[in-house]
Motif scaffolding. Structure first.
Motif, PDB file in Angstrom:
ATOM      1  N   ARG A  78      -6.596   5.809 -19.501  1.00  0.00           N
ATOM      2  CA  ARG A  78      -7.284   5.150 -18.381  1.00  0.00           C
ATOM      3  C   ARG A  78      -7.041   3.644 -18.404  1.00  0.00           C
ATOM      4  O   ARG A  78      -7.476   2.931 -17.497  1.00  0.00           O
ATOM      5  CB  ARG A  78      -8.793   5.397 -18.469  1.00  0.00           C
ATOM      6  N   ASN A  79      -6.420   3.164 -19.481  1.00  0.00           N
ATOM      7  CA  ASN A  79      -6.214   1.711 -19.621  1.00  0.00           C
ATOM      8  C   ASN A  79      -4.801   1.392 -20.119  1.00  0.00           C
ATOM      9  O   ASN A  79      -4.640   0.769 -21.164  1.00  0.00           O
ATOM     10  CB  ASN A  79      -7.238   1.139 -20.624  1.00  0.00           C
ATOM     11  N   PRO A  80      -3.774   1.817 -19.407  1.00  0.00           N
ATOM     12  CA  PRO A  80      -2.419   1.631 -19.922  1.00  0.00           C
ATOM     13  C   PRO A  80      -1.987   0.157 -19.915  1.00  0.00           C
ATOM     14  O   PRO A  80      -2.393  -0.609 -19.035  1.00  0.00           O
ATOM     15  CB  PRO A  80      -1.576   2.441 -18.945  1.00  0.00           C
ATOM     16  N   VAL A  81      -1.183  -0.202 -20.906  1.00  0.00           N
ATOM     17  CA  VAL A  81      -0.670  -1.573 -21.005  1.00  0.00           C
ATOM     18  C   VAL A  81       0.820  -1.497 -21.317  1.00  0.00           C
ATOM     19  O   VAL A  81       1.215  -0.884 -22.306  1.00  0.00           O
ATOM     20  CB  VAL A  81      -1.405  -2.356 -22.116  1.00  0.00           C
ATOM     21  N   GLY A  82       1.640  -2.096 -20.463  1.00  0.00           N
ATOM     22  CA  GLY A  82       3.083  -2.087 -20.679  1.00  0.00           C
ATOM     23  C   GLY A  82       3.686  -3.453 -20.441  1.00  0.00           C
ATOM     24  O   GLY A  82       2.967  -4.466 -20.384  1.00  0.00           O
ATOM     25  N   THR A  83       5.011  -3.465 -20.283  1.00  0.00           N
ATOM     26  CA  THR A  83       5.708  -4.739 -20.041  1.00  0.00           C
ATOM     27  C   THR A  83       6.216  -4.828 -18.599  1.00  0.00           C
ATOM     28  O   THR A  83       6.948  -5.748 -18.263  1.00  0.00           O
ATOM     29  CB  THR A  83       6.916  -4.876 -20.985  1.00  0.00           C
ATOM     30  N   GLY A  84       5.865  -3.873 -17.762  1.00  0.00           N
ATOM     31  CA  GLY A  84       6.407  -3.772 -16.401  1.00  0.00           C
ATOM     32  C   GLY A  84       5.956  -4.879 -15.473  1.00  0.00           C
ATOM     33  O   GLY A  84       5.153  -5.746 -15.852  1.00  0.00           O
ATOM     34  N   PRO A  85       6.463  -4.897 -14.241  1.00  0.00           N
ATOM     35  CA  PRO A  85       6.171  -5.984 -13.303  1.00  0.00           C
ATOM     36  C   PRO A  85       4.697  -6.084 -12.899  1.00  0.00           C
ATOM     37  O   PRO A  85       4.238  -7.136 -12.483  1.00  0.00           O
ATOM     38  CB  PRO A  85       7.035  -5.648 -12.085  1.00  0.00           C
ATOM     39  N   TYR A  86       3.976  -4.988 -13.024  1.00  0.00           N
ATOM     40  CA  TYR A  86       2.558  -4.997 -12.661  1.00  0.00           C
ATOM     41  C   TYR A  86       1.708  -4.504 -13.823  1.00  0.00           C
ATOM     42  O   TYR A  86       2.217  -3.870 -14.751  1.00  0.00           O
ATOM     43  CB  TYR A  86       2.309  -4.105 -11.438  1.00  0.00           C
ATOM     44  N   HIS A 115       0.857  -1.195   0.000  1.00  0.00           N
ATOM     45  CA  HIS A 115       0.000   0.000   0.000  1.00  0.00           C
ATOM     46  C   HIS A 115       0.892   1.243   0.000  1.00  0.00           C
ATOM     47  O   HIS A 115       1.655   1.460   0.935  1.00  0.00           O
ATOM     48  CB  HIS A 115      -0.897   0.019   1.245  1.00  0.00           C
ATOM     49  N   PHE A 116       0.775   2.009  -1.061  1.00  0.00           N
ATOM     50  CA  PHE A 116       1.539   3.243  -1.151  1.00  0.00           C
ATOM     51  C   PHE A 116       0.590   4.415  -1.374  1.00  0.00           C
ATOM     52  O   PHE A 116      -0.579   4.230  -1.692  1.00  0.00           O
ATOM     53  CB  PHE A 116       2.552   3.178  -2.296  1.00  0.00           C
ATOM     54  N   ARG A 117       1.169   5.586  -1.231  1.00  0.00           N
ATOM     55  CA  ARG A 117       0.356   6.800  -1.346  1.00  0.00           C
ATOM     56  C   ARG A 117       0.642   7.521  -2.662  1.00  0.00           C
ATOM     57  O   ARG A 117       1.792   7.573  -3.114  1.00  0.00           O
ATOM     58  CB  ARG A 117       0.727   7.733  -0.188  1.00  0.00           C
ATOM     59  N   LEU A 118      -0.412   8.087  -3.232  1.00  0.00           N
ATOM     60  CA  LEU A 118      -0.252   9.045  -4.332  1.00  0.00           C
ATOM     61  C   LEU A 118      -0.694  10.398  -3.796  1.00  0.00           C
ATOM     62  O   LEU A 118      -1.761  10.501  -3.195  1.00  0.00           O
ATOM     63  CB  LEU A 118      -1.138   8.662  -5.518  1.00  0.00           C
ATOM     64  N   GLY A 119       0.110  11.422  -4.011  1.00  0.00           N
ATOM     65  CA  GLY A 119      -0.263  12.752  -3.513  1.00  0.00           C
ATOM     66  C   GLY A 119      -1.440  13.343  -4.272  1.00  0.00           C
ATOM     67  O   GLY A 119      -2.139  14.216  -3.777  1.00  0.00           O
ATOM     68  N   GLU A 120      -1.653  12.864  -5.474  1.00  0.00           N
ATOM     69  CA  GLU A 120      -2.780  13.348  -6.282  1.00  0.00           C
ATOM     70  C   GLU A 120      -3.174  12.241  -7.241  1.00  0.00           C
ATOM     71  O   GLU A 120      -2.392  11.321  -7.496  1.00  0.00           O
ATOM     72  CB  GLU A 120      -2.390  14.607  -7.049  1.00  0.00           C
ATOM     73  N   ASP A 121      -4.384  12.358  -7.766  1.00  0.00           N
ATOM     74  CA  ASP A 121      -4.839  11.380  -8.743  1.00  0.00           C
ATOM     75  C   ASP A 121      -4.204  11.728 -10.087  1.00  0.00           C
ATOM     76  O   ASP A 121      -4.299  12.873 -10.530  1.00  0.00           O
ATOM     77  CB  ASP A 121      -6.369  11.463  -8.848  1.00  0.00           C
ATOM     78  N   PRO A 122      -3.533  10.778 -10.751  1.00  0.00           N
ATOM     79  CA  PRO A 122      -2.948  11.127 -12.054  1.00  0.00           C
ATOM     80  C   PRO A 122      -4.050  11.524 -13.036  1.00  0.00           C
ATOM     81  O   PRO A 122      -5.124  10.913 -13.040  1.00  0.00           O
ATOM     82  CB  PRO A 122      -2.286   9.822 -12.517  1.00  0.00           C
ATOM     83  N   GLU A 123      -3.778  12.562 -13.838  1.00  0.00           N
ATOM     84  CA  GLU A 123      -4.815  12.981 -14.793  1.00  0.00           C
ATOM     85  C   GLU A 123      -4.932  11.979 -15.931  1.00  0.00           C
ATOM     86  O   GLU A 123      -5.947  11.895 -16.608  1.00  0.00           O
ATOM     87  CB  GLU A 123      -4.540  14.381 -15.334  1.00  0.00           C
ATOM     88  N   THR A 124      -3.873  11.217 -16.167  1.00  0.00           N
ATOM     89  CA  THR A 124      -3.857  10.203 -17.213  1.00  0.00           C
ATOM     90  C   THR A 124      -2.750   9.215 -16.859  1.00  0.00           C
ATOM     91  O   THR A 124      -1.884   9.518 -16.041  1.00  0.00           O
ATOM     92  CB  THR A 124      -3.562  10.841 -18.589  1.00  0.00           C
ATOM     93  N   LEU A 125      -2.770   8.048 -17.466  1.00  0.00           N
ATOM     94  CA  LEU A 125      -1.625   7.144 -17.315  1.00  0.00           C
ATOM     95  C   LEU A 125      -1.062   6.848 -18.709  1.00  0.00           C
ATOM     96  O   LEU A 125      -0.714   5.716 -19.042  1.00  0.00           O
ATOM     97  CB  LEU A 125      -2.026   5.860 -16.572  1.00  0.00           C
ATOM     98  N   TYR A 126      -0.970   7.900 -19.501  1.00  0.00           N
ATOM     99  CA  TYR A 126      -0.384   7.795 -20.841  1.00  0.00           C
ATOM    100  C   TYR A 126       0.816   8.727 -20.844  1.00  0.00           C
ATOM    101  O   TYR A 126       0.663   9.950 -20.827  1.00  0.00           O
ATOM    102  CB  TYR A 126      -1.425   8.203 -21.881  1.00  0.00           C
ATOM    103  N   ASN A 127       2.002   8.152 -20.880  1.00  0.00           N
ATOM    104  CA  ASN A 127       3.203   8.956 -20.638  1.00  0.00           C
ATOM    105  C   ASN A 127       3.474  10.015 -21.696  1.00  0.00           C
ATOM    106  O   ASN A 127       4.070  11.041 -21.389  1.00  0.00           O
ATOM    107  CB  ASN A 127       4.426   8.071 -20.446  1.00  0.00           C
ATOM    108  N   ILE A 128       3.037   9.811 -22.931  1.00  0.00           N
ATOM    109  CA  ILE A 128       3.377  10.842 -23.932  1.00  0.00           C
ATOM    110  C   ILE A 128       2.532  12.098 -23.745  1.00  0.00           C
ATOM    111  O   ILE A 128       2.776  13.111 -24.378  1.00  0.00           O
ATOM    112  CB  ILE A 128       3.296  10.329 -25.384  1.00  0.00           C
ATOM    113  N   LYS A 129       1.548  12.025 -22.852  1.00  0.00           N
ATOM    114  CA  LYS A 129       0.663  13.175 -22.632  1.00  0.00           C
ATOM    115  C   LYS A 129       1.053  14.024 -21.426  1.00  0.00           C
ATOM    116  O   LYS A 129       0.460  15.075 -21.206  1.00  0.00           O
ATOM    117  CB  LYS A 129      -0.787  12.695 -22.421  1.00  0.00           C
ATOM    118  N   SER A 130       1.966  13.553 -20.604  1.00  0.00           N
ATOM    119  CA  SER A 130       2.226  14.292 -19.368  1.00  0.00           C
ATOM    120  C   SER A 130       3.647  14.081 -18.860  1.00  0.00           C
ATOM    121  O   SER A 130       4.203  12.988 -18.975  1.00  0.00           O
ATOM    122  CB  SER A 130       1.238  13.841 -18.290  1.00  0.00           C
ATOM    123  N   LEU A 131       4.194  15.149 -18.290  1.00  0.00           N
ATOM    124  CA  LEU A 131       5.488  15.042 -17.618  1.00  0.00           C
ATOM    125  C   LEU A 131       5.304  15.052 -16.103  1.00  0.00           C
ATOM    126  O   LEU A 131       6.274  15.146 -15.366  1.00  0.00           O
ATOM    127  CB  LEU A 131       6.382  16.223 -18.005  1.00  0.00           C
TER     128      LEU A 131
END
Lengths: 311, 529
Positions: B187-195, B37-53
């Motif tokens: 809202r539906n990211p798909v990658g190769t990461g551990p989770y 269980h970890f904390r996020l300081g804010e809700d990400p506006e997106t989980l698409y990396n090319i759209k946000s830094l």
């Protein structure tokens, strides 16, 4: 009554349009917009200028505020509250479920406030100058003076960290408990004071003495004869408190992580996402106006002598 | 009336009822089925990396969901991750990567050169207005001649390339998933990461589960297999005090806390403390050089000498930071402590006063300095909402008052503050920046500067430009050293402090490991029973 109600509902339209007009005008004074806030410091002018201009045009942010206002009102006429620049989702989708959560919190808190505020007000009035009265009055003074954010943190510290009765990050119904009780207790304070003073006035009336002389029991005296007459003042203060509850919910939601429109509003302001803030203003003001109408109608129910038809 | 009151109570009850129907809290996880269980300081506006830094967006994507071509090892050297290696052409304009075969996204589709190319093409397409574009510098095209070969062609050598593509922004997304989800991919990211993403309740929490296709290729990861924890729950908690309470109640596996609370937490045996003093952030003061008096390097130098950095570290960071006198943070390749020691500012109010006197400032009747009939009163701007910033500003204000300079602190939220620096009506600002590469120096200070407030300096600009073209690490380090010396000598920047990464984990948590850029390696984390 029906005619009055319809007239009041129709009158909310110019009120809401006026609110929208003022907020659009204020918005025009803000130097940044959602696109600027999103890209500022991240995309250099040379690289992103055209795309940023395209995005502004797409969301109509390149138009004067009155043109934006006209388009917004036109969209509203067919139920379109616009699209969030930041999340790219329709505003209705962003606000919808959060609005229900805010209502859930607000009305639960109102229930707590009525239960605690009216009960303690009655007790304090009935036992005037006793230790019960002094305690209730002191606690209500404490409640009125205590800032909501501080009280919220205090509640978390006591019930979640020290006593461990509830989790700090609760799920399900537990998630509603602490924010609703906190907000309710804060709002119970003025209710208690108004109920107390109103009850004291009623209890001193001639007809109360007459009822007591006729042998009416103390409970019936309080609840059947005094309380209904005191409720008119309570209803008035509840009408005023709805605004407090909605605005108080903003702070409480952020601290307790209750995902209502308050929490979203804070973020939307940071993002300069005007479509979302405008949607929240619209729904918030609409709720406030409509709930006050309900309170006004409740007057006739509480006191049948009041009639809007003859007013 | 009683009946009416009962009706009223029933109505309220109905409105409240939905909350009481929601399911009860889940039972605590068993050790064999560990949930982090970890904390996020804010809700990400997106989980698409090319759209946000956004740091929040990248913290979720970078640690759990997406992988990159390279990572940086403990010495700050790039190492292959989804690549097996690379070659650089003689003219240093072409970089060719060989990719691993058999890597699969969590949706079962293959990761190959075509998938990697499509990611870079999306960033290069100006129509997408990706904030990552500036991180690709002189890159002109990406080719995928075969499934395991990826060729990057540059118009000129671009040295920050490796550090930039090691960041979460260049983690790979499944092209199939992007096509399938369209504008809702964020809202539906798909990658190769551990989770992989299991659910996302907007504004509340993100739940991640193990990616069944995951393979660990990072050399610095302790766990070479599947992640130990079966799930990761990231809960949005915006209030620092609430996050701290959740940590103390044991509901969070790990979290950082406000500087004031660190001492108390360090003493608490309930927690392990992870402190990383090698960081990539820097608090610094910069100036509006477009008008007097800060167009004069001596004035800027005087301000830099006046700042008591030890006092800042103590008052603002409760000691959990270090003073900075180098334009680069100590975790950025190219940092050289010797440069800061030799050319960097020290706390020397006497030297500051001497510089001011030489520049023609004389004490006025109220103790404030005066020149040409004008009192030394300047704006000191920064962003609001952060206690450490407020305290740092107060210390600087006090330090400047001690040498006769008055300041008016002006803070606003970032969205208002940062654009306001493009206007000419400010004098000094306190800024914080994080970066993974020394190219941050040219992004910020190559004239006219990131806020168009840096005076033209051809020699300094040449050095900054040259540093971005040197692919040879040794030559680049020497160039970055030159750039830092120039920036200190012209007092373009007055470095102040870098805050440390301080994380508290529950005492039963083992191997909470951070990489060179302080990104979490979540697959390593174990929780004892």
């Amino acid at each position: 009554m029906l005619r009055y109600t319809l007239r009041r509902i129709l009158l909310t339209v110019p009120v809401i349009v006026g609110i929208l007009l003022v907020t659009f005008a204020i918005k025009s004074l803000i130097p940044t917009d959602a696109v600027t806030a999103m890209f500022e410091g991240q995309v250099t002018e040379a690289e992103g200028q055209q795309a940023i201009a395209n995005m502004r045009a797409k969301y109509g942010l390149d138009q004067p505020w009155y043109v934006q206002f006209g388009r917004y009102v036109e969209g509203l006429s067919h139920g379109d509250l616009g699209t969030s620049v930041r999340t790219t989702r329709p505003v209705l989708d962003e606000i919808g479920f959060r609005y229900l959560k805010t209502l859930q919190l607000t009305f639960t808190a109102l229930g707590v406030a009525l239960l605690v505020g009216v009960t303690s007000g009655i007790v304090a009035a009935y036992r005037k100058d006793s230790w019960l009265d002094v305690t209730a009055t002191t606690i209500s003074l404490f409640g009125i003076s205590m800032p909501a954010f501080f009280f919220s943190l205090l509640v978390i510290m006591v019930f979640s960290v020290w006593l461990k009765w509830l989790p700090v990050m609760p799920r399900g119904w537990e998630a509603l408990l602490l924010p609703a009780v906190t907000l309710g207790l804060i709002e119970a304070a003025p209710l208690a004071r108004v109920t107390r003073s109103s009850m004291l006035e009623i209890l001193g009336r001639e007809y109360m003495r007459a009822a007591r002389a006729k042998g009416v029991g103390e409970a019936a005296l309080l609840l059947r004869h005094a309380l209904p007459n005191a409720l008119l003042a309570v209803a008035t203060i509840v009408g005023l408190q709805i605004g407090h509850l909605l605005s108080g919910a903003f702070i409480i939601e952020v601290i307790f992580g209750w995902r209502g429109i308050g929490e979203l509003a804070v973020r939307a302001i940071e993002w300069r996402d005007f479509a979302i803030t405008q949607g929240i203003i619209l729904i918030g003001s609409g709720t406030f106006v409509m709930l006050n109408l309900v309170i006004d109608l409740l007057y006739t129910w509480i006191d049948p002598r009041i009639s809007y038809e003859t007013a | 009336m009683f009946r009416r009151m009962v009706l009223l109570a029933a109505t309220l009850g109905c409105l409240v009822a939905p909350a009481w129907r929601t399911p009860a809290r889940a039972a605590p996880a068993r050790a064999a089925d560990t949930v982090l269980h970890f904390r996020l300081g804010e809700d990400p506006e997106t989980l698409y990396n090319i759209k946000s830094l956004s740091l929040t967006v990248n913290s979720v994507l970078g640690a759990y969901l997406l992988e990159r071509l390279v990572y940086f090892d403990a010495t700050g050297t790039p190492q292959p991750w989804l690549a097996t290696g690379w070659t650089v052409s003689d003219d240093q304009k072409v970089v060719t990567f060989k990719l691993r075969s058999g890597v699969v996204f969590s949706d079962g589709t293959p990761f190959n050169a075509a998938a990697a190319k499509s990611q870079f093409d999306l960033v290069l397409d100006k129509a997408n207005a990706s904030p990552l574009l500036s991180r690709l510098g002189t890159l002109r095209k990406v080719e995928a001649p075969d499934p395991t070969t990826l060729v990057f062609s540059f118009s000129a050598p671009y040295a920050p390339f490796f550090a930039n593509i090691a960041q979460a922004g260049f983690g790979f997304n499944s092209p199939t998933a992007i096509a399938k989800s369209g504008d809702q991919y964020g809202r539906n990211p798909v990658g190769t990461g551990p989770y992989m993403l299991k659910s996302w309740v907007p504004g509340t929490e993100i739940t991640l589960v193990r990616n069944p296709h995951f393979q660990q290729f990072r050399g610095d990861a302790l766990n070479k297999g599947a992640p130990y924890a079966s799930q990761v729950v990231l809960t949005v908690i915006s209030e620092e005090a609430v996050a701290q309470a959740a940590l103390e109640s044991g509901e969070l596996t790990a979290a950082n806390v406000a500087a004031d609370a660190i001492d108390r937490m360090v003493q608490n045996p309930q927690f392990h403390t992870v402190i990383n003093k090698v960081v990539t952030n820097l608090y610094f003061v910069e100036f509006n050089e477009t008008h007097p008096p800060f167009n004069d390097p001596a004035m800027r130098q005087a301000v830099s000498f006046a700042i008591n950095r030890d006092a800042v570290v103590k008052a603002a960071f409760n000691g959990y930071a270090h003073t900075a006198n180098d334009p680069l943070a100590n975790g950025i390749p190219g940092y050289d402590a010797a440069i800061g020691a030799k050319y960097g500012p020290t706390f020397d109010p006497a030297a500051a006063k001497a510089l001011l006197a030489k520049a023609g400032w004389t004490p006025g009747p109220d103790g404030k300095l005066v020149k040409d009939g004008k009192a030394a009163m300047f704006s000191l701007k920064s962003y609001s909402g952060f206690e450490v910033v407020d305290r740092t500003l107060s210390v600087i204000q006090s330090n400047l008052a001690d040498i006769g300079i008055g300041t008016k602190i002006e803070t606003a939220d970032w969205g208002s503050f940062y654009p306001s620096l493009l206007k000419p009506d400010w004098d000094i600002d306190l800024m914080r920046w994080t970066s993974s590469d020394p190219s941050i120096l040219s992004l910020l200070f190559r004239s006219p500067g990131h806020r168009k407030a840096t005076l033209e300096n051809a020699a300094q600009d040449d050095i900054l430009d040259r540093c971005n073209t040197l692919m040879d690490q040794k030559a680049r380090t020497a160039c970055v050293g030159e750039a830092q010396i120039s920036l200190l000598q012209t007092a373009t920047i007055a470095p102040v402090a870098s805050d440390w990464v301080v994380i508290f984990t529950q005492a039963n948590v083992k191997d909470y490991n951070l990489d060179f850029f302080n990104n979490l390696i979540p697959g390593d984390i174990q929780v004892a029973e």
